[in-house]
Design a protein around this motif. Structure first.
Motif, PDB file in Angstrom:
ATOM      1  N   GLN A  55     -19.314  -7.549  27.712  1.00  0.00           N
ATOM      2  CA  GLN A  55     -18.492  -6.764  26.800  1.00  0.00           C
ATOM      3  C   GLN A  55     -17.107  -6.494  27.397  1.00  0.00           C
ATOM      4  OE1 GLN A  55     -19.097  -2.795  24.165  1.00  0.00           O
ATOM      5  NE2 GLN A  55     -19.453  -2.494  26.352  1.00  0.00           N
ATOM      6  N   SER A  59     -13.691 -10.103  23.434  1.00  0.00           N
ATOM      7  CA  SER A  59     -12.806  -9.470  22.453  1.00  0.00           C
ATOM      8  C   SER A  59     -13.379  -9.674  21.054  1.00  0.00           C
ATOM      9  CB  SER A  59     -11.401 -10.085  22.529  1.00  0.00           C
ATOM     10  OG  SER A  59     -10.829  -9.910  23.806  1.00  0.00           O
ATOM     11  N   TYR A  60     -12.759  -8.996  20.079  1.00  0.00           N
ATOM     12  CA  TYR A  60     -13.204  -9.091  18.698  1.00  0.00           C
ATOM     13  C   TYR A  60     -13.280 -10.562  18.265  1.00  0.00           C
ATOM     14  CZ  TYR A  60     -13.772  -7.457  13.888  1.00  0.00           C
ATOM     15  OH  TYR A  60     -14.280  -7.178  12.640  1.00  0.00           O
ATOM     16  N   LYS A  91     -17.142  -1.785  22.015  1.00  0.00           N
ATOM     17  CA  LYS A  91     -16.136  -2.685  21.454  1.00  0.00           C
ATOM     18  C   LYS A  91     -16.626  -3.254  20.125  1.00  0.00           C
ATOM     19  CE  LYS A  91     -13.595  -4.630  25.399  1.00  0.00           C
ATOM     20  NZ  LYS A  91     -13.292  -5.910  26.111  1.00  0.00           N
ATOM     21  N   VAL A 127     -17.416   2.143  16.310  1.00  0.00           N
ATOM     22  CA  VAL A 127     -17.531   0.715  16.600  1.00  0.00           C
ATOM     23  C   VAL A 127     -18.047   0.006  15.349  1.00  0.00           C
ATOM     24  CG1 VAL A 127     -18.686  -1.007  18.025  1.00  0.00           C
ATOM     25  CG2 VAL A 127     -17.892   1.134  19.044  1.00  0.00           C
TER      26      VAL A 127
END
Length: 411
Positions: A55, A59-60, A91, A127
């Protein structure tokens, strides 16, 4: 009629992409392994050891592939006054999924201390768009705490082909503003370790701001199979099974509604229970659970041998009057009941109770209407390598050719 209801249910499920064949889009790929090392690069040949490390670098839109084997050496990522969060997801937009559907990763939390409640996986507040797919979770302990949880979802998550079993903890627990989807998930043999925790250990808990459960199974958990007590959002239960809840807690199959001593939300959410199965539970099969208003739309469900009643429509007068009353607002259509009290605590107008096995003139339900009454079939192992299998293929409570019950129930 059944096809129209199905279209109605599917219209409630607004996720952008079909959950039955999810697409795991990703911009970058990382890998983790039970024999990995968090000092590695995270490549397929140099995998990480932990979700925390993966994590930290992801990233997204990225995907973390989890290689097969057993993960059991955990550090606690975060704590507060109540919980130890072992895998703390903070995240958004990251997918964590098995590298291979034929080699399911196992997360064994049996050595995590219970000086506080354990949340094996925590989706933190705020989140969103987290996906966790095709993993096995076991061994979560509770100690002397009121409860622990395999998944504590306070944000937004899609849990797909996830199994929580043989723990002392709730399987899937959506709380506060938690939202999301559980699809093709199982929770079984989750039993609290003490009298205190036995009554707080459900298979699936929808206590947040709205969850969709599709093709999920819950059995032999010490409290309820599916529970949405105190929910502020609308929940949907679609083709889910709850059976053999007999381990000491409330022991309902589907507990849909209720606020206990809490203040009900205004307006009270109205849930949907469609094409679900409740069988051999010590208490109720399908239960409105003192909802201060309409609890649910109950369509095409099958109930068998639930000792507290197959369908129990108990409501309360209103959000301001907690007096229990036989239900007056539930919508109950095309359901099937066998071997138990068909419906109780019901004062529903006839227009609300249409075409159920107990109120169709000339219909009598007998064992000969069904291909099988062997409830052990329901525990059949899933085949994750078969993407076309939504829920295991069984004969239990399926109608024989020529049965006059055709069109009723979930099969």
């Amino acid at each position: 009629m059944k096809n129209l209801i199905k279209k109605f249910i599917l219209s409630l499920i607004v996720f952008g992409a079909s959950l039955l064949t999810p697409v795991f889009a990703h911009a970058a790929e990382y890998y983790m392994s039970p024999i990995g090392n968090d000092n590695n690069s995270g490549s397929i040949n140099s995998p990480f050891a932990s979700i925390s490390k993966a994590q930290a670098v992801a990233s997204y839109g990225d995907t973390v592939f989890i290689m097969g084997g057993t993960y059991k050496n955990f550090n606690i990522a975060s704590s507060d006054n109540t919980y130890n969060y072992v895998n703390n997801i903070t995240k958004s937009g990251i997918t964590y999924r098995a590298f291979s559907s034929s080699d399911i990763p196992v997360f064994d939390f049996s050595t995590v201390p219970t000086n506080k409640r354990v949340a094996a996986f925590h989706i933190a507040k705020g989140v969103t768009d987290v996906t966790i797919a095709t993993i096995d979770v076991t061994g979560v302990k509770v100690g002397n705490q009121k409860q622990s949880e395999c998944f504590r979802v306070e944000g937004n998550a899609l849990l797909y082909e996830v199994t929580c079993h043989d723990t002392e903890a709730n399987g899937f627990y959506f709380v506060n503003n938690g939202t999301g989807y559980c699809t093709k998930c199982d929770a079984y043999n989750n039993i609290g370790a003490t009298k205190f925790s036995i009554g707080n250990t459900d298979g699936f808990g929808a206590h947040g701001n709205g969850v969709v459960f599709q093709y999920c199974r819950s059995w032999n958990n010490s409290d309820d199979g599916f529970d949405c007590l105190t929910s502020k959002g609308t929940n949907t239960f679609d083709h889910c099974w709850a059976f053999n809840m007999n381990a000491g807690g409330d022991s309902n199959g589907f507990k849909i509604g209720g606020y206990a001593s809490g203040t009900p939300y205004d307006p009270v959410p109205v849930h949907t229970v469609y094409a679900c199965l409740a069988a051999n539970n010590k208490a109720h099969g399908f239960y409105a659970n003192h909802q201060p208003g309409q609890s649910a739309y109950w369509y095409n469900n099958t109930a068998y041998n639930n000792r507290g009643g197959n369908f129990d429509m108990l409501e309360r007068v209103s959000i301001n009057d907690p007096t229990d009353i036989p239900g007056t607002r539930e919508i109950v259509h095309n359901n099937l009941s066998f071997n138990g009290i068909a419906i109780k605590d019901s004062n529903l107008p006839s227009k609300n109770v249409i075409s159920n096995s107990w109120n169709i003139e000339g219909i009598t339900v007998t064992a000969s209407d069904f291909q099988s009454l062997d409830i052990s079939e329901l525990t059949k192992k899933r085949d994750y390598t078969n993407s076309d299998e939504l829920i295991p293929d069984v004969k239990f409570m399926h109608l024989v050719n020529g049965s006059d019950l055709k069109g009723l129930g979930c099969f």
